[in-house]
Design a protein around this motif. Structure first.
Motif, mmCIF file in Angstrom:
data_model
loop_
_atom_site.group_PDB
_atom_site.id
_atom_site.type_symbol
_atom_site.label_atom_id
_atom_site.label_comp_id
_atom_site.label_asym_id
_atom_site.label_seq_id
_atom_site.Cartn_x
_atom_site.Cartn_y
_atom_site.Cartn_z
ATOM 1 N N ASP A 70 0.830 -1.208 0.000
ATOM 2 C CA ASP A 70 0.000 0.000 0.000
ATOM 3 C C ASP A 70 0.863 1.256 0.000
ATOM 4 O O ASP A 70 1.950 1.289 0.585
ATOM 5 C CB ASP A 70 -0.897 0.015 1.248
ATOM 6 C CG ASP A 70 -1.829 -1.192 1.301
ATOM 7 O OD1 ASP A 70 -2.468 -1.481 0.268
ATOM 8 O OD2 ASP A 70 -1.893 -1.843 2.362
ATOM 9 N N PRO A 71 0.355 2.322 -0.642
ATOM 10 C CA PRO A 71 1.062 3.610 -0.583
ATOM 11 C C PRO A 71 0.962 4.205 0.821
ATOM 12 O O PRO A 71 0.078 3.864 1.602
ATOM 13 C CB PRO A 71 0.320 4.459 -1.617
ATOM 14 C CG PRO A 71 -1.049 3.866 -1.689
ATOM 15 C CD PRO A 71 -0.873 2.400 -1.454
ATOM 16 N N ILE A 72 1.878 5.104 1.130
ATOM 17 C CA ILE A 72 1.936 5.757 2.438
ATOM 18 C C ILE A 72 1.754 7.256 2.241
ATOM 19 O O ILE A 72 2.405 7.865 1.381
ATOM 20 C CB ILE A 72 3.275 5.482 3.125
ATOM 21 C CG1 ILE A 72 3.448 3.971 3.362
ATOM 22 C CG2 ILE A 72 3.385 6.236 4.447
ATOM 23 C CD1 ILE A 72 4.837 3.595 3.843
ATOM 24 N N ARG A 73 0.872 7.826 3.031
ATOM 25 C CA ARG A 73 0.636 9.265 2.953
ATOM 26 C C ARG A 73 1.679 10.000 3.778
ATOM 27 O O ARG A 73 1.872 9.717 4.966
ATOM 28 C CB ARG A 73 -0.760 9.593 3.477
ATOM 29 C CG ARG A 73 -1.191 11.054 3.237
ATOM 30 C CD ARG A 73 -1.374 11.326 1.771
ATOM 31 N NE ARG A 73 -1.978 12.629 1.509
ATOM 32 C CZ ARG A 73 -2.082 13.163 0.297
ATOM 33 N NH1 ARG A 73 -1.633 12.491 -0.768
ATOM 34 N NH2 ARG A 73 -2.651 14.337 0.122
ATOM 35 N N LEU A 74 2.383 10.929 3.143
ATOM 36 C CA LEU A 74 3.364 11.751 3.832
ATOM 37 C C LEU A 74 2.790 13.134 4.086
ATOM 38 O O LEU A 74 2.125 13.715 3.214
ATOM 39 C CB LEU A 74 4.650 11.881 3.011
ATOM 40 C CG LEU A 74 5.391 10.585 2.657
ATOM 41 C CD1 LEU A 74 6.667 10.917 1.888
ATOM 42 C CD2 LEU A 74 5.709 9.773 3.901
ATOM 43 N N GLU A 75 3.058 13.666 5.268
ATOM 44 C CA GLU A 75 2.591 14.996 5.642
ATOM 45 C C GLU A 75 3.777 15.870 6.008
ATOM 46 O O GLU A 75 4.891 15.377 6.245
ATOM 47 C CB GLU A 75 1.618 14.895 6.817
ATOM 48 C CG GLU A 75 0.382 14.060 6.513
ATOM 49 C CD GLU A 75 -0.531 13.922 7.716
ATOM 50 O OE1 GLU A 75 -0.074 14.227 8.839
ATOM 51 O OE2 GLU A 75 -1.691 13.499 7.538
ATOM 52 N N ALA A 76 3.551 17.175 6.061
ATOM 53 C CA ALA A 76 4.613 18.122 6.390
ATOM 54 C C ALA A 76 5.286 17.724 7.701
ATOM 55 O O ALA A 76 4.626 17.441 8.696
ATOM 56 C CB ALA A 76 4.035 19.526 6.495
ATOM 57 N N GLY A 77 6.606 17.698 7.682
ATOM 58 C CA GLY A 77 7.367 17.321 8.863
ATOM 59 C C GLY A 77 7.756 15.869 8.916
ATOM 60 O O GLY A 77 8.593 15.479 9.735
ATOM 61 N N ASP A 78 7.171 15.027 8.044
ATOM 62 C CA ASP A 78 7.547 13.619 7.999
ATOM 63 C C ASP A 78 8.962 13.461 7.423
ATOM 64 O O ASP A 78 9.375 14.226 6.534
ATOM 65 C CB ASP A 78 6.577 12.819 7.128
ATOM 66 C CG ASP A 78 5.246 12.558 7.809
ATOM 67 O OD1 ASP A 78 4.999 13.159 8.868
ATOM 68 O OD2 ASP A 78 4.468 11.750 7.280
ATOM 69 N N VAL A 79 9.674 12.473 7.921
ATOM 70 C CA VAL A 79 11.018 12.162 7.423
ATOM 71 C C VAL A 79 11.070 10.675 7.097
ATOM 72 O O VAL A 79 10.565 9.843 7.866
ATOM 73 C CB VAL A 79 12.102 12.508 8.461
ATOM 74 C CG1 VAL A 79 13.484 12.145 7.925
ATOM 75 C CG2 VAL A 79 12.056 13.984 8.827
ATOM 76 N N ILE A 80 11.654 10.348 5.957
ATOM 77 C CA ILE A 80 11.823 8.942 5.579
ATOM 78 C C ILE A 80 13.301 8.653 5.338
ATOM 79 O O ILE A 80 14.059 9.535 4.920
ATOM 80 C CB ILE A 80 11.009 8.560 4.325
ATOM 81 C CG1 ILE A 80 11.461 9.378 3.104
ATOM 82 C CG2 ILE A 80 9.510 8.749 4.569
ATOM 83 C CD1 ILE A 80 10.879 8.890 1.787
#
Length: 327
Positions: A70-80
Protein backbone atom coordinates in the motif's frame (compact mmCIF):
# COMPACT_ATOMS: atom_id res chain seq x y z
CA UNK A 1 48.24 -1.19 30.91
CA UNK A 2 45.82 -1.88 28.08
CA UNK A 3 44.10 1.48 28.39
CA UNK A 4 47.43 3.17 27.65
CA UNK A 5 47.95 1.37 24.36
CA UNK A 6 48.51 3.96 21.57
CA UNK A 7 45.56 2.92 19.40
CA UNK A 8 43.13 3.10 22.33
CA UNK A 9 44.60 6.33 23.65
CA UNK A 10 44.04 8.05 20.31
CA UNK A 11 40.59 6.59 19.84
CA UNK A 12 37.77 9.18 20.25
CA UNK A 13 35.70 8.56 23.36
CA UNK A 14 32.21 7.31 22.64
CA UNK A 15 29.30 7.32 25.04
CA UNK A 16 27.26 4.56 23.46
CA UNK A 17 27.41 1.70 20.95
CA UNK A 18 25.38 3.57 18.30
CA UNK A 19 27.94 6.37 18.25
CA UNK A 20 30.68 3.75 17.97
CA UNK A 21 28.96 2.06 15.04
CA UNK A 22 28.31 5.31 13.16
CA UNK A 23 31.92 6.32 13.69
CA UNK A 24 33.07 2.91 12.48
CA UNK A 25 31.24 3.28 9.15
CA UNK A 26 32.16 6.99 9.00
CA UNK A 27 28.52 7.95 8.43
CA UNK A 28 28.11 11.50 7.13
CA UNK A 29 24.88 13.13 5.99
CA UNK A 30 25.16 14.95 2.65
CA UNK A 31 22.40 17.15 1.26
CA UNK A 32 21.56 16.33 -2.37
CA UNK A 33 18.83 18.70 -3.44
CA UNK A 34 15.23 19.88 -3.19
CA UNK A 35 12.04 18.99 -5.00
CA UNK A 36 9.27 21.56 -5.46
CA UNK A 37 5.99 20.30 -6.92
CA UNK A 38 2.40 21.28 -7.49
CA UNK A 39 -0.72 20.10 -9.29
CA UNK A 40 -0.44 16.57 -10.69
CA UNK A 41 3.03 15.08 -10.55
CA UNK A 42 5.09 11.99 -9.76
CA UNK A 43 8.81 11.27 -9.45
CA UNK A 44 10.39 7.79 -9.52
CA UNK A 45 13.64 7.34 -7.61
CA UNK A 46 15.55 4.23 -8.78
CA UNK A 47 17.29 2.13 -6.11
CA UNK A 48 19.90 4.63 -4.89
CA UNK A 49 22.33 1.93 -3.69
CA UNK A 50 23.05 4.18 -0.74
CA UNK A 51 21.10 5.20 2.34
CA UNK A 52 18.85 8.06 1.31
CA UNK A 53 16.74 10.38 3.45
CA UNK A 54 13.99 12.83 2.53
CA UNK A 55 11.99 15.31 4.59
CA UNK A 56 8.69 16.89 3.59
CA UNK A 57 9.02 20.61 4.35
CA UNK A 58 5.44 21.47 3.47
CA UNK A 59 2.44 19.98 1.69
CA UNK A 60 1.37 16.35 1.36
CA UNK A 61 2.13 13.53 -1.07
CA UNK A 62 2.12 9.76 -1.48
CA UNK A 63 5.08 7.45 -1.06
CA UNK A 64 5.04 4.17 -2.99
CA UNK A 65 7.84 1.75 -2.15
CA UNK A 66 8.83 -1.15 -4.37
CA UNK A 67 7.62 -4.35 -2.74
CA UNK A 68 5.15 -2.59 -0.42
CA UNK A 69 1.45 -3.43 -0.79
CA UNK A 70 0.00 0.00 0.00
CA UNK A 71 1.06 3.61 -0.58
CA UNK A 72 1.94 5.76 2.44
CA UNK A 73 0.64 9.26 2.95
CA UNK A 74 3.36 11.75 3.83
CA UNK A 75 2.59 15.00 5.64
CA UNK A 76 4.61 18.12 6.39
CA UNK A 77 7.37 17.32 8.86
CA UNK A 78 7.55 13.62 8.00
CA UNK A 79 11.02 12.16 7.42
CA UNK A 80 11.82 8.94 5.58
CA UNK A 81 15.03 6.93 5.30
CA UNK A 82 15.42 4.17 2.69
CA UNK A 83 18.23 1.62 2.80
CA UNK A 84 19.09 1.99 -0.88
CA UNK A 85 17.95 -1.40 -2.13
CA UNK A 86 14.51 -0.55 -3.53
CA UNK A 87 13.05 2.07 -5.84
CA UNK A 88 10.36 4.41 -4.56
CA UNK A 89 7.99 7.01 -5.95
CA UNK A 90 6.82 10.32 -4.53
CA UNK A 91 3.62 11.49 -6.16
CA UNK A 92 0.50 13.61 -5.87
CA UNK A 93 -1.64 10.73 -7.13
CA UNK A 94 -0.97 7.00 -7.09
CA UNK A 95 -2.25 6.69 -10.68
CA UNK A 96 0.19 9.21 -12.17
CA UNK A 97 2.96 7.96 -14.46
CA UNK A 98 6.11 9.28 -12.72
CA UNK A 99 9.15 10.84 -14.36
CA UNK A 100 12.62 9.54 -13.62
CA UNK A 101 14.32 11.52 -10.84
CA UNK A 102 17.68 11.32 -12.62
CA UNK A 103 16.30 13.15 -15.63
CA UNK A 104 14.48 15.68 -13.48
CA UNK A 105 17.52 16.61 -11.40
CA UNK A 106 20.10 16.41 -14.20
CA UNK A 107 19.88 20.06 -15.22
CA UNK A 108 18.10 21.45 -12.15
CA UNK A 109 19.48 24.91 -11.26
CA UNK A 110 21.07 24.90 -7.78
CA UNK A 111 19.90 21.28 -7.57
CA UNK A 112 16.30 22.42 -6.99
CA UNK A 113 14.05 20.37 -9.28
CA UNK A 114 10.53 21.56 -10.11
CA UNK A 115 7.64 19.53 -11.45
CA UNK A 116 3.96 20.22 -12.06
CA UNK A 117 2.38 23.61 -11.49
CA UNK A 118 2.97 25.66 -8.35
CA UNK A 119 4.78 24.91 -5.11
CA UNK A 120 2.22 23.09 -3.02
CA UNK A 121 4.83 20.54 -1.95
CA UNK A 122 8.49 20.90 -1.05
CA UNK A 123 10.95 18.20 -0.03
CA UNK A 124 14.65 18.13 0.49
CA UNK A 125 16.76 15.04 0.29
CA UNK A 126 20.22 13.71 0.82
CA UNK A 127 22.16 10.55 1.40
CA UNK A 128 24.45 9.04 3.98
CA UNK A 129 28.05 8.74 2.87
CA UNK A 130 29.71 5.65 4.33
CA UNK A 131 33.17 4.17 4.37
CA UNK A 132 33.14 1.81 1.38
CA UNK A 133 34.88 -0.98 3.28
CA UNK A 134 32.36 -1.07 6.14
CA UNK A 135 29.16 0.30 4.53
CA UNK A 136 27.36 -3.06 4.80
CA UNK A 137 27.68 -2.93 8.58
CA UNK A 138 24.90 -0.30 8.56
CA UNK A 139 23.13 -0.80 5.23
CA UNK A 140 22.40 -4.48 5.82
CA UNK A 141 20.64 -3.92 9.16
CA UNK A 142 18.35 -1.06 8.16
CA UNK A 143 14.81 -1.92 7.04
CA UNK A 144 13.79 -0.93 3.49
CA UNK A 145 11.95 2.09 4.91
CA UNK A 146 12.00 4.07 8.15
CA UNK A 147 9.11 6.53 8.33
CA UNK A 148 9.02 9.01 11.20
CA UNK A 149 5.68 10.78 11.23
CA UNK A 150 5.58 14.40 12.34
CA UNK A 151 2.91 13.54 14.91
CA UNK A 152 5.17 11.13 16.83
CA UNK A 153 6.67 12.26 20.10
CA UNK A 154 10.18 11.60 18.79
CA UNK A 155 9.50 13.97 15.87
CA UNK A 156 9.61 17.11 18.01
CA UNK A 157 13.39 17.35 17.69
CA UNK A 158 13.12 16.58 13.97
CA UNK A 159 10.69 19.46 13.47
CA UNK A 160 13.10 21.84 15.18
CA UNK A 161 16.01 20.55 13.08
CA UNK A 162 13.95 20.95 9.91
CA UNK A 163 13.13 24.54 10.80
CA UNK A 164 16.80 25.30 11.39
CA UNK A 165 17.81 23.57 8.18
CA UNK A 166 15.26 25.50 6.11
CA UNK A 167 16.60 28.69 7.67
CA UNK A 168 20.18 27.82 6.80
CA UNK A 169 19.30 26.82 3.23
CA UNK A 170 17.49 30.09 2.64
CA UNK A 171 19.73 32.56 4.46
CA UNK A 172 23.05 31.99 2.64
CA UNK A 173 24.97 33.01 5.74
CA UNK A 174 28.70 32.37 6.23
CA UNK A 175 29.21 28.80 7.34
CA UNK A 176 25.78 27.82 6.09
CA UNK A 177 27.00 24.76 4.19
CA UNK A 178 28.74 23.35 7.26
CA UNK A 179 25.79 24.16 9.52
CA UNK A 180 23.38 22.49 7.09
CA UNK A 181 25.56 19.39 6.93
CA UNK A 182 25.64 19.10 10.72
CA UNK A 183 21.89 19.63 10.98
CA UNK A 184 21.32 16.87 8.42
CA UNK A 185 23.66 14.63 10.42
CA UNK A 186 21.64 15.27 13.57
CA UNK A 187 18.44 14.49 11.66
CA UNK A 188 19.77 11.09 10.64
CA UNK A 189 20.75 10.27 14.22
CA UNK A 190 17.31 11.34 15.43
CA UNK A 191 15.63 9.14 12.81
CA UNK A 192 17.70 6.19 14.01
CA UNK A 193 16.71 6.96 17.59
CA UNK A 194 13.05 7.01 16.60
CA UNK A 195 13.50 3.69 14.81
CA UNK A 196 15.27 2.14 17.80
CA UNK A 197 12.36 3.21 20.01
CA UNK A 198 10.07 0.93 18.01
CA UNK A 199 12.43 -1.84 16.82
CA UNK A 200 12.77 -3.73 20.09
CA UNK A 201 9.82 -5.90 19.05
CA UNK A 202 11.26 -6.68 15.62
CA UNK A 203 11.96 -10.31 14.78
CA UNK A 204 15.09 -9.48 12.74
CA UNK A 205 18.21 -10.14 14.80
CA UNK A 206 21.00 -7.59 14.29
CA UNK A 207 23.30 -5.29 16.21
CA UNK A 208 20.84 -2.46 15.56
CA UNK A 209 18.03 -4.37 17.21
CA UNK A 210 20.40 -5.22 20.06
CA UNK A 211 20.92 -1.50 20.73
CA UNK A 212 17.17 -1.12 21.22
CA UNK A 213 16.93 -3.95 23.74
CA UNK A 214 16.94 -2.55 27.27
CA UNK A 215 17.86 -5.93 28.75
CA UNK A 216 21.21 -6.35 27.03
CA UNK A 217 22.05 -2.66 26.46
CA UNK A 218 24.12 -2.44 29.70
CA UNK A 219 26.32 -5.31 28.51
CA UNK A 220 26.78 -3.71 25.08
CA UNK A 221 27.86 -0.47 26.71
CA UNK A 222 30.49 -2.34 28.72
CA UNK A 223 31.84 -4.06 25.61
CA UNK A 224 32.08 -0.84 23.66
CA UNK A 225 33.54 1.13 26.56
CA UNK A 226 36.39 -1.35 26.98
CA UNK A 227 36.68 -3.78 24.05
CA UNK A 228 40.20 -4.85 25.05
CA UNK A 229 39.01 -6.39 28.30
CA UNK A 230 38.42 -10.13 28.47
CA UNK A 231 34.77 -9.83 29.45
CA UNK A 232 33.32 -12.93 31.04
CA UNK A 233 29.76 -14.08 30.54
CA UNK A 234 29.32 -13.70 34.29
CA UNK A 235 30.29 -10.01 34.22
CA UNK A 236 28.11 -9.18 31.22
CA UNK A 237 25.07 -11.06 32.52
CA UNK A 238 25.45 -9.40 35.94
CA UNK A 239 25.44 -5.96 34.28
CA UNK A 240 22.17 -6.89 32.59
CA UNK A 241 20.71 -8.33 35.81
CA UNK A 242 20.15 -11.77 34.29
CA UNK A 243 21.44 -15.26 34.81
CA UNK A 244 24.20 -16.33 32.44
CA UNK A 245 21.90 -18.76 30.62
CA UNK A 246 19.07 -16.27 30.21
CA UNK A 247 21.46 -13.49 29.17
CA UNK A 248 23.26 -15.62 26.58
CA UNK A 249 19.96 -16.73 25.06
CA UNK A 250 18.54 -13.20 24.99
CA UNK A 251 21.72 -11.74 23.51
CA UNK A 252 21.76 -14.22 20.65
CA UNK A 253 18.02 -13.79 20.04
CA UNK A 254 18.26 -10.04 19.48
CA UNK A 255 21.76 -9.68 18.01
CA UNK A 256 22.03 -12.95 16.07
CA UNK A 257 25.35 -13.90 17.68
CA UNK A 258 26.65 -14.91 21.08
CA UNK A 259 28.16 -12.28 23.43
CA UNK A 260 31.65 -13.69 22.83
CA UNK A 261 31.19 -13.64 19.04
CA UNK A 262 29.94 -10.04 19.22
CA UNK A 263 32.99 -8.98 21.26
CA UNK A 264 35.40 -10.73 18.91
CA UNK A 265 33.73 -9.26 15.81
CA UNK A 266 33.82 -5.76 17.27
CA UNK A 267 37.49 -6.16 18.14
CA UNK A 268 38.23 -7.13 14.54
CA UNK A 269 36.33 -4.10 13.22
CA UNK A 270 38.40 -1.85 15.49
CA UNK A 271 41.57 -3.57 14.36
CA UNK A 272 40.67 -3.14 10.70
CA UNK A 273 40.09 0.58 11.24
CA UNK A 274 43.41 0.93 13.05
CA UNK A 275 45.22 -0.85 10.22
CA UNK A 276 43.47 1.26 7.57
CA UNK A 277 43.97 4.65 9.14
CA UNK A 278 47.14 4.41 11.21
CA UNK A 279 50.76 3.36 11.25
CA UNK A 280 50.79 1.70 14.66
CA UNK A 281 52.84 -1.50 14.84
CA UNK A 282 50.84 -4.72 14.59
CA UNK A 283 51.73 -5.51 18.19
CA UNK A 284 50.20 -2.21 19.35
CA UNK A 285 47.03 -2.85 17.37
CA UNK A 286 46.84 -6.31 18.89
CA UNK A 287 47.22 -4.90 22.41
CA UNK A 288 44.58 -2.26 21.80
CA UNK A 289 41.94 -4.89 21.06
CA UNK A 290 42.80 -7.25 23.88
CA UNK A 291 45.57 -9.52 22.55
CA UNK A 292 48.87 -9.63 24.45
CA UNK A 293 50.28 -11.95 21.78
CA UNK A 294 50.77 -10.64 18.25
CA UNK A 295 50.57 -14.17 16.87
CA UNK A 296 47.23 -14.83 18.61
CA UNK A 297 45.89 -11.59 17.21
CA UNK A 298 47.15 -12.39 13.70
CA UNK A 299 45.47 -15.78 13.79
CA UNK A 300 42.16 -14.27 14.97
CA UNK A 301 42.38 -11.52 12.36
CA UNK A 302 43.07 -14.01 9.57
CA UNK A 303 40.07 -16.12 10.61
CA UNK A 304 37.92 -13.00 10.42
CA UNK A 305 39.20 -11.29 7.26
CA UNK A 306 40.90 -14.09 5.35
CA UNK A 307 44.34 -12.50 5.49
CA UNK A 308 46.98 -11.49 7.99
CA UNK A 309 47.04 -7.97 9.48
CA UNK A 310 50.15 -7.12 7.46
CA UNK A 311 48.59 -8.32 4.21
CA UNK A 312 45.40 -6.41 4.99
CA UNK A 313 47.33 -3.18 5.54
CA UNK A 314 49.48 -3.75 2.44
CA UNK A 315 46.48 -4.39 0.17
CA UNK A 316 44.76 -1.22 1.34
CA UNK A 317 47.86 0.83 0.71
CA UNK A 318 48.00 -0.55 -2.82
CA UNK A 319 44.48 0.76 -3.38
CA UNK A 320 42.70 -2.53 -2.80
CA UNK A 321 39.77 -3.20 -0.46
CA UNK A 322 38.11 -6.10 1.30
CA UNK A 323 36.49 -7.05 -2.00
CA UNK A 324 39.90 -8.24 -3.19
CA UNK A 325 40.37 -10.48 -0.17
CA UNK A 326 39.94 -14.23 -0.45
CA UNK A 327 36.67 -15.65 0.85
Amino acid sequence: MLDRAPVLRDRPEMNDPLSDMLAMVEARSLLSGRLVAGGTWGVLFPPPEKIKFSALLWGECWLMMEGAADPIRLEAGDVIVVNGQRSFTLTSDVDVDPVDARELFRDAPDNVARIGVGDEVSLFGGHIALDAVRADLLMNVLPPLIHVRSARSEAGVLRWLLEQLVGELGAHRPGGALASSHLAQLMFVQVLRAYLATSAHSSDASWLRALADDQIAPALRLIHANPSRSWSLEELSRASAMSRTTFAARFKEVSGVSPVAYLLAWRMRLAERALRHGDAPIASVALSVGYTSESAFSNAFKRSSGMSPRSYRSRLRMGQTDEDAPA
